[in-house]
Design a protein around this motif. Structure first.
Motif, PDB file in Angstrom:
ATOM      1  N   LEU A  17       0.811  -1.221   0.000  1.00  0.00           N
ATOM      2  CA  LEU A  17       0.000   0.000   0.000  1.00  0.00           C
ATOM      3  C   LEU A  17       0.843   1.269   0.000  1.00  0.00           C
ATOM      4  O   LEU A  17       0.304   2.373  -0.160  1.00  0.00           O
ATOM      5  N   GLY A  18       2.134   1.124   0.200  1.00  0.00           N
ATOM      6  CA  GLY A  18       3.000   2.296   0.199  1.00  0.00           C
ATOM      7  C   GLY A  18       2.817   3.176   1.415  1.00  0.00           C
ATOM      8  O   GLY A  18       2.897   4.407   1.323  1.00  0.00           O
ATOM      9  N   VAL A  19       2.584   2.562   2.576  1.00  0.00           N
ATOM     10  CA  VAL A  19       2.406   3.309   3.825  1.00  0.00           C
ATOM     11  C   VAL A  19       3.377   2.764   4.861  1.00  0.00           C
ATOM     12  O   VAL A  19       4.034   1.742   4.639  1.00  0.00           O
ATOM     13  N   SER A  20       3.448   3.433   5.994  1.00  0.00           N
ATOM     14  CA  SER A  20       4.323   2.997   7.076  1.00  0.00           C
ATOM     15  C   SER A  20       3.487   2.548   8.264  1.00  0.00           C
ATOM     16  O   SER A  20       2.263   2.740   8.292  1.00  0.00           O
ATOM     17  N   LYS A  21       4.152   1.980   9.257  1.00  0.00           N
ATOM     18  CA  LYS A  21       3.449   1.540  10.459  1.00  0.00           C
ATOM     19  C   LYS A  21       2.871   2.718  11.241  1.00  0.00           C
ATOM     20  O   LYS A  21       1.939   2.540  12.030  1.00  0.00           O
ATOM     21  N   GLU A  22       3.416   3.882  11.034  1.00  0.00           N
ATOM     22  CA  GLU A  22       2.931   5.065  11.738  1.00  0.00           C
ATOM     23  C   GLU A  22       1.793   5.762  10.990  1.00  0.00           C
ATOM     24  O   GLU A  22       1.233   6.754  11.476  1.00  0.00           O
ATOM     25  N   GLN A  26      -6.780   6.933   8.042  1.00  0.00           N
ATOM     26  CA  GLN A  26      -7.200   7.672   6.859  1.00  0.00           C
ATOM     27  C   GLN A  26      -6.164   7.560   5.741  1.00  0.00           C
ATOM     28  O   GLN A  26      -6.521   7.434   4.562  1.00  0.00           O
ATOM     29  N   ASP A  27      -4.884   7.586   6.107  1.00  0.00           N
ATOM     30  CA  ASP A  27      -3.822   7.437   5.106  1.00  0.00           C
ATOM     31  C   ASP A  27      -3.883   6.051   4.452  1.00  0.00           C
ATOM     32  O   ASP A  27      -3.701   5.911   3.236  1.00  0.00           O
ATOM     33  N   ILE A  28      -4.159   5.031   5.267  1.00  0.00           N
ATOM     34  CA  ILE A  28      -4.261   3.663   4.747  1.00  0.00           C
ATOM     35  C   ILE A  28      -5.452   3.545   3.808  1.00  0.00           C
ATOM     36  O   ILE A  28      -5.370   2.929   2.738  1.00  0.00           O
ATOM     37  N   LYS A  29      -6.579   4.159   4.196  1.00  0.00           N
ATOM     38  CA  LYS A  29      -7.773   4.123   3.343  1.00  0.00           C
ATOM     39  C   LYS A  29      -7.518   4.814   2.008  1.00  0.00           C
ATOM     40  O   LYS A  29      -7.886   4.301   0.948  1.00  0.00           O
ATOM     41  N   SER A  30      -6.902   5.979   2.076  1.00  0.00           N
ATOM     42  CA  SER A  30      -6.644   6.745   0.847  1.00  0.00           C
ATOM     43  C   SER A  30      -5.734   5.968  -0.092  1.00  0.00           C
ATOM     44  O   SER A  30      -5.964   5.921  -1.309  1.00  0.00           O
ATOM     45  N   ALA A  31      -4.692   5.352   0.475  1.00  0.00           N
ATOM     46  CA  ALA A  31      -3.761   4.572  -0.348  1.00  0.00           C
ATOM     47  C   ALA A  31      -4.474   3.385  -0.985  1.00  0.00           C
ATOM     48  O   ALA A  31      -4.262   3.074  -2.161  1.00  0.00           O
ATOM     49  N   TYR A  32      -5.336   2.740  -0.225  1.00  0.00           N
ATOM     50  CA  TYR A  32      -6.067   1.590  -0.759  1.00  0.00           C
ATOM     51  C   TYR A  32      -7.003   2.006  -1.887  1.00  0.00           C
ATOM     52  O   TYR A  32      -7.064   1.347  -2.936  1.00  0.00           O
ATOM     53  N   ARG A  33      -7.736   3.098  -1.698  1.00  0.00           N
ATOM     54  CA  ARG A  33      -8.689   3.538  -2.718  1.00  0.00           C
ATOM     55  C   ARG A  33      -7.986   3.844  -4.037  1.00  0.00           C
ATOM     56  O   ARG A  33      -8.448   3.457  -5.118  1.00  0.00           O
ATOM     57  N   ILE A  63      -5.823  -6.589   6.086  1.00  0.00           N
ATOM     58  CA  ILE A  63      -4.998  -6.715   7.290  1.00  0.00           C
ATOM     59  C   ILE A  63      -4.846  -5.375   8.002  1.00  0.00           C
ATOM     60  O   ILE A  63      -5.109  -5.245   9.199  1.00  0.00           O
ATOM     61  N   LEU A  64      -4.440  -4.350   7.268  1.00  0.00           N
ATOM     62  CA  LEU A  64      -4.098  -3.073   7.893  1.00  0.00           C
ATOM     63  C   LEU A  64      -5.318  -2.265   8.321  1.00  0.00           C
ATOM     64  O   LEU A  64      -5.200  -1.365   9.155  1.00  0.00           O
ATOM     65  N   SER A  65      -6.485  -2.562   7.767  1.00  0.00           N
ATOM     66  CA  SER A  65      -7.691  -1.819   8.159  1.00  0.00           C
ATOM     67  C   SER A  65      -8.361  -2.425   9.387  1.00  0.00           C
ATOM     68  O   SER A  65      -9.257  -1.821   9.974  1.00  0.00           O
ATOM     69  N   ASP A  66      -7.930  -3.619   9.781  1.00  0.00           N
ATOM     70  CA  ASP A  66      -8.490  -4.297  10.948  1.00  0.00           C
ATOM     71  C   ASP A  66      -7.485  -4.179  12.102  1.00  0.00           C
ATOM     72  O   ASP A  66      -6.383  -4.722  12.024  1.00  0.00           O
ATOM     73  N   PRO A  67      -7.838  -3.469  13.182  1.00  0.00           N
ATOM     74  CA  PRO A  67      -6.878  -3.255  14.279  1.00  0.00           C
ATOM     75  C   PRO A  67      -6.307  -4.548  14.853  1.00  0.00           C
ATOM     76  O   PRO A  67      -5.111  -4.630  15.139  1.00  0.00           O
ATOM     77  N   GLU A  68      -7.150  -5.578  15.002  1.00  0.00           N
ATOM     78  CA  GLU A  68      -6.685  -6.832  15.587  1.00  0.00           C
ATOM     79  C   GLU A  68      -5.750  -7.575  14.638  1.00  0.00           C
ATOM     80  O   GLU A  68      -4.690  -8.081  15.041  1.00  0.00           O
ATOM     81  N   TYR A 191     -16.333  12.758  -2.691  1.00  0.00           N
ATOM     82  CA  TYR A 191     -16.564  11.996  -1.462  1.00  0.00           C
ATOM     83  C   TYR A 191     -15.867  10.645  -1.553  1.00  0.00           C
ATOM     84  O   TYR A 191     -15.946   9.960  -2.577  1.00  0.00           O
ATOM     85  N   GLY A 192     -15.183  10.302  -0.477  1.00  0.00           N
ATOM     86  CA  GLY A 192     -14.495   9.014  -0.406  1.00  0.00           C
ATOM     87  C   GLY A 192     -15.175   8.090   0.601  1.00  0.00           C
ATOM     88  O   GLY A 192     -15.718   8.543   1.612  1.00  0.00           O
ATOM     89  N   LEU A 193     -15.143   6.808   0.326  1.00  0.00           N
ATOM     90  CA  LEU A 193     -15.772   5.824   1.212  1.00  0.00           C
ATOM     91  C   LEU A 193     -14.993   5.736   2.520  1.00  0.00           C
ATOM     92  O   LEU A 193     -13.804   5.446   2.527  1.00  0.00           O
ATOM     93  N   SER A 194     -15.688   5.975   3.642  1.00  0.00           N
ATOM     94  CA  SER A 194     -15.040   5.967   4.949  1.00  0.00           C
ATOM     95  C   SER A 194     -15.494   4.828   5.844  1.00  0.00           C
ATOM     96  O   SER A 194     -14.700   4.293   6.615  1.00  0.00           O
ATOM     97  N   LEU A 195     -16.765   4.466   5.776  1.00  0.00           N
ATOM     98  CA  LEU A 195     -17.293   3.389   6.612  1.00  0.00           C
ATOM     99  C   LEU A 195     -18.202   2.489   5.794  1.00  0.00           C
ATOM    100  O   LEU A 195     -18.859   2.962   4.852  1.00  0.00           O
ATOM    101  N   GLN A 196     -18.243   1.237   6.153  1.00  0.00           N
ATOM    102  CA  GLN A 196     -19.209   0.328   5.552  1.00  0.00           C
ATOM    103  C   GLN A 196     -19.597  -0.742   6.565  1.00  0.00           C
ATOM    104  O   GLN A 196     -18.780  -1.213   7.346  1.00  0.00           O
TER     105      GLN A 196
END
Length: 394
Positions: A17-22, A26-33, A63-68, A191-196
Motif C-alpha cells: 500500500l506504500g504506507v508505514s506503520k505510523e 485515513q492514510d491507509i484508506k486513501s492509499a487503498y482507494r 490486514i491493515l484496516s483491521d486493528p486486531e 466523497y471518499g468511502l469511509s465506513l461500511q
C-alpha cells in the motif's frame, strides 16, 4: 506433483500500500482507494496481471484496516494470520456467471465471503456524479437497489443534533443482502468511502446500522475467524469478542453527510428501508450503551489473558486425566492378579505320592498329608501251640 508443496510468497502489506506503520487509518484508506481503482480488472481488461495486483492490494488492506489483524501481523507476521484464518474477500462486479453461482453456494453454506464495493460506485462519489435523495432526521425511505449499485442519501444536521448524536439504520424484511456506506468529503473534492457495514440477519430481517454518538462505539463482525473456530470449537467462546472493531468515526460535524445503500445480493436486487434518527430523545439508552461498550472492551482484554490460563490448565487437566486412566488400569490388574492367587488356595487337586509300604497324598500347592493306615494290618496276630493227638498228658 505428489510430495511437493507450493508456498505463496506474500509481500509486506505496508510495502504493497506504500504506507508505514505510523500511518493513520485515513492514510491507509486513501492509499487503498487509489490502488484499488488503479488495478481494478474492469479498468485493465487488456492487462491480466492487474487482477493479481488488485487481489494483493485488497488482501493488504484487509490486514491493515483491521486493528486486531494489524496487531497480530505486527507481532508475528503472516504466520499469526494463517493460524487465525483469513476471511475470503471477493469482488462480485468482476465475477462471471459460474463463479457467482459458486460464491452464492458458499454463502448459503455459511462460508464468510466479504465483497468489495464496485469501483463504479466509488467513482460516482469521487466525481460527485451520483444522485442524492434527501433524508431528513426522523424520516425513513423505502427502495430497491440493483446488485452492485447504490442509492445515495443526504442527511443534514445542525449543531445541536451533531452534539446529541445521530443513528442511521437500514433494514430489509425480505432479508436482502446489502451494505450501508458512509462517504466523507475529501479535501481535494468529491466523497471518499469511509465506513461500511455489512447486513446481518437479526430475527426475521437483515439490518445494518451506524451510530455517531460522540463516544467510542464498536461494531461486531460475526464472521471473524469463523473458519478457524470451526476447526477448534472451544475457541468459539474466546474468539467471540474478537469480532469487536472500533468504529473509525464516532462524531459527525454539523452539515450535510452522504450515506448509501449498496446492493450486495448475488442475483437479485435488494429491498430496504433506511431511516435517520437524532439520539437526543435516547439519552438514557446512550448511557447504557456507553457503559456496555466499556464493559465489553474490558471483558475482551480479560478473556485474552484468561485464555492463556485456560489453555495451560487444560493441558494439565489432560495430563492428570491420562494418568488417572493409567492408574485405574494398573489397580484393576493388580486386584485381578491378587484375586486369582487367593482363589488357588480353595481349589485343591490331590496327588498320591508312593512312599514305602505306606503312602502320602499331596494337595496341589499344599503340604504333604500322611495317608490313613490299613485297619486290617494293625490287628494283633496270636500264635497257639499245636497238640499231638497221640501225646499223653503227664
Amino acid at each position: 506433483m505428489a510430495g511437493t508443496s507450493t508456498t505463496t510468497v506474500r509481500r509486506d502489506p505496508y510495502e504493497v500500500l506504500g504506507v508505514s506503520k505510523e500511518s493513520s487509518d485515513q492514510d491507509i484508506k486513501s492509499a487503498y482507494r487509489k490502488l484499488a481503482l488503479k488495478y481494478h480488472p474492469d479498468k485493465n481488461t487488456n492487462n491480466p496481471e492487474t487482477s493479481e495486483q488488485f487481489k494483493e492490494v485488497a488482501f493488504s488492506y484487509t490486514i491493515l484496516s483491521d486493528p486486531e489483524k494489524k496487531r497480530q501481523y505486527d507481532t508475528a507476521g503472516f504466520e499469526a494470520l494463517e493460524n487465525e484464518g483469513m476471511d475470503m474477500e471477493i469482488d462480485l462486479s468482476n465475477l462471471g456467471t459460474v463463479n457467482t453461482m459458486f460464491a452464492a453456494l458458499f454463502s448459503k453454506l455459511g462460508v464468510p465471503i466479504k465483497t468489495t464495493i464496485s469501483p463504479n460506485v466509488i467513482e460516482e462519489a469521487l466525481n460527485e456524479t451520483m444522485t442524492v435523495a434527501p433524508l431528513p432526521l426522523g424520516s425513513s425511505a423505502y427502495g430497491k437497489v440493483e446488485k452492485q449499485c447504490a442509492h445515495f442519501f443526504g442527511v443534514t444536521i445542525d449543531e445541536q443534533q451533531a452534539e446529541s448524536g445521530i443513528v442511521v439504520r437500514v433494514t430489509s424484511s425480505a432479508q436482502s443482502k446489502f451494505k450501508l456506506l458512509y462517504f466523507e468529503q475529501e479535501p481535494s473534492g468529491g466523497y471518499g468511502l469511509s465506513l461500511q457495514e455489512d447486513s446481518e440477519k437479526t430475527g426475521k430481517v437483515t439490518s445494518a446500522g451506524m451510530y455517531f454518538l460522540n463516544f467510542q462505539v464498536y461494531r461486531m463482525d460475526s464472521n471473524v475467524n469463523t473458519l478457524a473456530m470451526a476447526k477448534d470449537p472451544e475457541a468459539a467462546f474466546f474468539k467471540r469478542l474478537e469480532g469487536l472493531h472500533l468504529c473509525e468515526i464516532s462524531h459527525l460535524k454539523p452539515g450535510a453527510h452522504i450515506f448509501a445503500v449498496y446492493g450486495d445480493n448475488f442475483f437479485k436486487p435488494a429491498t430496504y428501508t433506511i431511516e435517520a434518527l437524532c439520539a437526543k430523545s435516547y439519552e438514557e439508552t446512550n448511557e447504557k450503551l456507553k457503559d456496555i461498550e466499556a464493559k465489553l472492551l474490558a471483558k475482551r482484554n480479560d478473556l485474552r489473558q484468561f485464555e492463556l490460563e485456560y489453555r495451560k490448565a487444560l493441558v494439565r487437566f489432560q495430563e492428570v486425566t491420562a494418568r488417572y486412566t493409567e492408574e485405574k488400569i494398573d489397580v484393576d490388574n493388580l486386584l485381578k492378579e491378587r484375586d486369582a492367587i487367593q482363589a488357588s488356595f480353595t481349589t485343591v487337586r490331590s496327588v498320591t505320592v508312593a512312599s514305602g509300604s505306606g503312602g502320602m497324598k499331596v494337595p496341589s500347592g499344599g503340604d504333604p498329608i500322611q495317608e490313613s493306615p490299613n485297619v486290617d494290618a494293625m490287628k494283633p496276630k496270636w500264635t497257639f501251640p499245636k497238640w499231638s493227638r497221640t501225646e499223653k498228658k503227664s
